[in-house]
Design an enzyme around this catalytic site. Structure first.
Site, PDB file in Angstrom:
ATOM      1  N   ASN A 191      -6.476  -5.006  10.293  1.00  9.42           N
ATOM      2  CA  ASN A 191      -5.805  -6.030   9.489  1.00  9.42           C
ATOM      3  C   ASN A 191      -5.836  -5.612   8.031  1.00  9.42           C
ATOM      4  O   ASN A 191      -6.738  -4.891   7.607  1.00  9.42           O
ATOM      5  CB  ASN A 191      -6.544  -7.369   9.654  1.00  9.42           C
ATOM      6  CG  ASN A 191      -5.918  -8.494   8.832  1.00  9.42           C
ATOM      7  OD1 ASN A 191      -4.695  -8.636   8.786  1.00  9.42           O
ATOM      8  ND2 ASN A 191      -6.742  -9.290   8.170  1.00  9.42           N
ATOM      9  N   ARG A 213      -2.001 -16.376  12.155  1.00 13.07           N
ATOM     10  CA  ARG A 213      -2.643 -17.211  13.164  1.00 13.07           C
ATOM     11  C   ARG A 213      -3.972 -16.562  13.566  1.00 13.07           C
ATOM     12  O   ARG A 213      -4.040 -15.347  13.720  1.00 13.07           O
ATOM     13  CB  ARG A 213      -1.713 -17.292  14.373  1.00 13.07           C
ATOM     14  CG  ARG A 213      -1.907 -18.472  15.264  1.00 13.07           C
ATOM     15  CD  ARG A 213      -0.772 -18.549  16.254  1.00 13.07           C
ATOM     16  NE  ARG A 213       0.473 -18.963  15.626  1.00 13.07           N
ATOM     17  CZ  ARG A 213       0.798 -20.225  15.362  1.00 13.07           C
ATOM     18  NH1 ARG A 213      -0.031 -21.197  15.673  1.00 13.07           N
ATOM     19  NH2 ARG A 213       1.946 -20.529  14.782  1.00 13.07           N
ATOM     20  N   SER A 229       6.582  -7.198   4.710  1.00 16.19           N
ATOM     21  CA  SER A 229       6.704  -6.014   3.833  1.00 16.19           C
ATOM     22  C   SER A 229       5.663  -4.941   4.197  1.00 16.19           C
ATOM     23  O   SER A 229       5.946  -3.742   4.099  1.00 16.19           O
ATOM     24  CB  SER A 229       6.599  -6.402   2.358  1.00 16.19           C
ATOM     25  OG  SER A 229       5.291  -6.779   2.001  1.00 16.19           O
ATOM     26  N   ASN A 230       4.479  -5.351   4.633  1.00 13.10           N
ATOM     27  CA  ASN A 230       3.490  -4.341   5.078  1.00 13.10           C
ATOM     28  C   ASN A 230       3.963  -3.660   6.360  1.00 13.10           C
ATOM     29  O   ASN A 230       3.796  -2.445   6.521  1.00 13.10           O
ATOM     30  CB  ASN A 230       2.119  -4.988   5.287  1.00 13.10           C
ATOM     31  CG  ASN A 230       1.340  -5.103   3.990  1.00 13.10           C
ATOM     32  OD1 ASN A 230       0.864  -4.103   3.454  1.00 13.10           O
ATOM     33  ND2 ASN A 230       1.243  -6.318   3.456  1.00 13.10           N
ATOM     34  N   ASP A 247     -11.934 -12.015   8.843  1.00 12.84           N
ATOM     35  CA  ASP A 247     -11.968 -11.019   7.773  1.00 12.84           C
ATOM     36  C   ASP A 247     -13.341 -10.346   7.668  1.00 12.84           C
ATOM     37  O   ASP A 247     -13.775  -9.969   6.573  1.00 12.84           O
ATOM     38  CB  ASP A 247     -11.579 -11.647   6.423  1.00 12.84           C
ATOM     39  CG  ASP A 247     -10.177 -12.260   6.468  1.00 12.84           C
ATOM     40  OD1 ASP A 247      -9.309 -11.697   7.155  1.00 12.84           O
ATOM     41  OD2 ASP A 247      -9.970 -13.295   5.810  1.00 12.84           O
ATOM     42  N   GLU A 272      -1.235  -2.552  -1.251  1.00  8.45           N
ATOM     43  CA  GLU A 272      -1.374  -2.799   0.196  1.00  8.45           C
ATOM     44  C   GLU A 272      -0.497  -1.822   0.978  1.00  8.45           C
ATOM     45  O   GLU A 272      -0.923  -1.244   1.978  1.00  8.45           O
ATOM     46  CB  GLU A 272      -0.967  -4.239   0.545  1.00  8.45           C
ATOM     47  CG  GLU A 272      -1.922  -5.295   0.035  1.00  8.45           C
ATOM     48  CD  GLU A 272      -1.522  -6.702   0.483  1.00  8.45           C
ATOM     49  OE1 GLU A 272      -1.017  -6.872   1.602  1.00  8.45           O
ATOM     50  OE2 GLU A 272      -1.720  -7.652  -0.301  1.00  8.45           O
ATOM     51  N   GLU A 313     -14.479 -11.018  15.849  1.00 12.25           N
ATOM     52  CA  GLU A 313     -14.410 -12.470  16.021  1.00 12.25           C
ATOM     53  C   GLU A 313     -14.646 -13.194  14.696  1.00 12.25           C
ATOM     54  O   GLU A 313     -14.275 -14.351  14.542  1.00 12.25           O
ATOM     55  CB  GLU A 313     -15.446 -12.946  17.053  1.00 12.25           C
ATOM     56  CG  GLU A 313     -15.091 -12.600  18.498  1.00 12.25           C
ATOM     57  CD  GLU A 313     -15.437 -11.171  18.891  1.00 12.25           C
ATOM     58  OE1 GLU A 313     -15.874 -10.375  18.021  1.00 12.25           O
ATOM     59  OE2 GLU A 313     -15.261 -10.843  20.077  1.00 12.25           O
ATOM     60  N   HIS A 325      -6.117  -7.270   4.291  1.00 17.88           N
ATOM     61  CA  HIS A 325      -6.503  -8.527   3.639  1.00 17.88           C
ATOM     62  C   HIS A 325      -6.424  -8.331   2.123  1.00 17.88           C
ATOM     63  O   HIS A 325      -6.942  -7.331   1.601  1.00 17.88           O
ATOM     64  CB  HIS A 325      -7.929  -8.914   4.058  1.00 17.88           C
ATOM     65  CG  HIS A 325      -8.361 -10.218   3.459  1.00 17.88           C
ATOM     66  ND1 HIS A 325      -7.869 -11.433   3.912  1.00 17.88           N
ATOM     67  CD2 HIS A 325      -9.190 -10.499   2.425  1.00 17.88           C
ATOM     68  CE1 HIS A 325      -8.410 -12.401   3.180  1.00 17.88           C
ATOM     69  NE2 HIS A 325      -9.208 -11.862   2.285  1.00 17.88           N
ATOM     70  N   SER A 356      -8.064  -4.750   1.256  1.00 20.42           N
ATOM     71  CA  SER A 356      -8.937  -4.057   2.206  1.00 20.42           C
ATOM     72  C   SER A 356      -8.250  -3.965   3.558  1.00 20.42           C
ATOM     73  O   SER A 356      -7.628  -4.930   4.005  1.00 20.42           O
ATOM     74  CB  SER A 356     -10.248  -4.839   2.404  1.00 20.42           C
ATOM     75  OG  SER A 356     -10.864  -5.168   1.168  1.00 20.42           O
TER      76      SER A 356
HETATM   77  C1  GRF Z   1      -0.115  -9.709   2.538  1.00 24.83           C
HETATM   78  O1  GRF Z   1      -0.542  -9.982   1.241  1.00 24.83           O
HETATM   79  C2  GRF Z   1      -1.290  -9.462   3.441  1.00 24.83           C
HETATM   80  O2  GRF Z   1      -2.362  -8.851   2.814  1.00 24.83           O
HETATM   81  C3  GRF Z   1      -1.670 -10.856   3.835  1.00 24.83           C
HETATM   82  O3  GRF Z   1      -0.452 -11.550   3.981  1.00 24.83           O
HETATM   83  C4  GRF Z   1       0.551 -10.923   3.181  1.00 24.83           C
HETATM   84  C5  GRF Z   1       1.664 -10.538   4.097  1.00 24.83           C
HETATM   85  O4  GRF Z   1       2.771 -10.031   3.407  1.00 24.83           O
HETATM   86  N1  GRF Z   1      -2.496 -10.825   5.009  1.00 24.83           N
HETATM   87  P1  GRF Z   1       3.896  -9.236   4.203  1.00 24.83           P
HETATM   88  O5  GRF Z   1       4.396 -10.173   5.298  1.00 24.83           O
HETATM   89  O6  GRF Z   1       3.305  -7.985   4.742  1.00 24.83           O
HETATM   90  O7  GRF Z   1       4.976  -8.987   3.184  1.00 24.83           O
END
Ligand code: GRF
Length: 190
Positions: free
Chosen positions: A109, A93, A19-20, A147, A176, A144, A111, A138
């Site tokens: 990324n 991963r 979804s992001n 988060d 997000e 390395e 988070h 965030s």
């Molecule tokens: C999100 O909550 C993101 O912050 C986390 O994993 C989830 C991924 O959701 N790292 P999507 O696949 O983007 O819907």
């Protein structure tokens, strides 16, 4: 002389629903374009969506070939697609130090916590358990340290009395999507 405006080419890494990734694709414009969506899970639902939307996809599981070969193949495909920046969007991963060094300072990324709080997994349950008044998400540079890189932007939501991890995750997820697109556009314009 004014510097020439350049649309940055972004590769997005996913492992699941994406979804992001969809939010980033839909917000792409003057600052960045999405040139590839890559996944370590060939059956990730987000991959099918990207394909349907005409975005080149790359799918390869590390199972059987190992992390170094998997990452080398991913880097080759992303470079071939012209990616200059990588956006992790639910990529589940851990990336090797070598991969991070290869793309040094060019991986971001999202988070689902207000870093530096709650690195790692189960962020929403941990925020509720700690009786925090607010939670959030965030966007940070990937280093390395899990988060651990520079935080580029955050969004906050209240934690409501009846929240469980699922209701809180849904409230954070909506933020997000907004935050990631905005921060990625700023980062691409750097
Ligand atoms: C999100 O909550 C993101 O912050 C986390 O994993 C989830 C991924 O959701 N790292 P999507 O696949 O983007 O819907």
């Amino acid at each position: 002389m004014p510097s020439q405006h350049q649309v940055k080419k972004v590769g997005i890494l996913i492992s699941g629903r994406g979804s992001n990734m969809m939010a980033l694709v839909e917000a792409a414009g003057d600052a960045y374009e999405v040139v590839m969506v890559a996944s370590d899970k060939p059956d990730a639902p987000g991959l099918a969506w990207a394909h349907e939307h005409g975005i080149p996809t790359f799918a390869l599981s590390p199972k059987g070939i190992g992390k170094p070969a998997h990452e080398a193949a991913m880097t080759a495909a992303l470079r071939e697609a012209g990616a200059e920046i990588l956006a992790l969007a639910g990529y589940m991963r851990l990336l090797s130090d070598e991969f991070v060094a290869d793309w040094r300072g060019r991986i971001v990324n999202i988070h689902p916590s207000l870093l530096p709080k709650y690195k790692g997994l189960d962020t929403h349950a941990r925020a509720i358990e700690a009786r925090d008044a607010e939670a959030g998400c965030s966007v940070h540079i990937v280093t390395e340290e899990l988060d651990g890189g520079e935080v580029l932007g955050q969004a906050r939501v209240p934690i409501l009395p009846d929240d469980d991890a699922e209701t809180l995750a849904a409230r954070v997820l909506a933020e997000e999507h907004r935050l990631y697109a905005t921060v990625l556009a700023d980062f691409a314009a750097r």
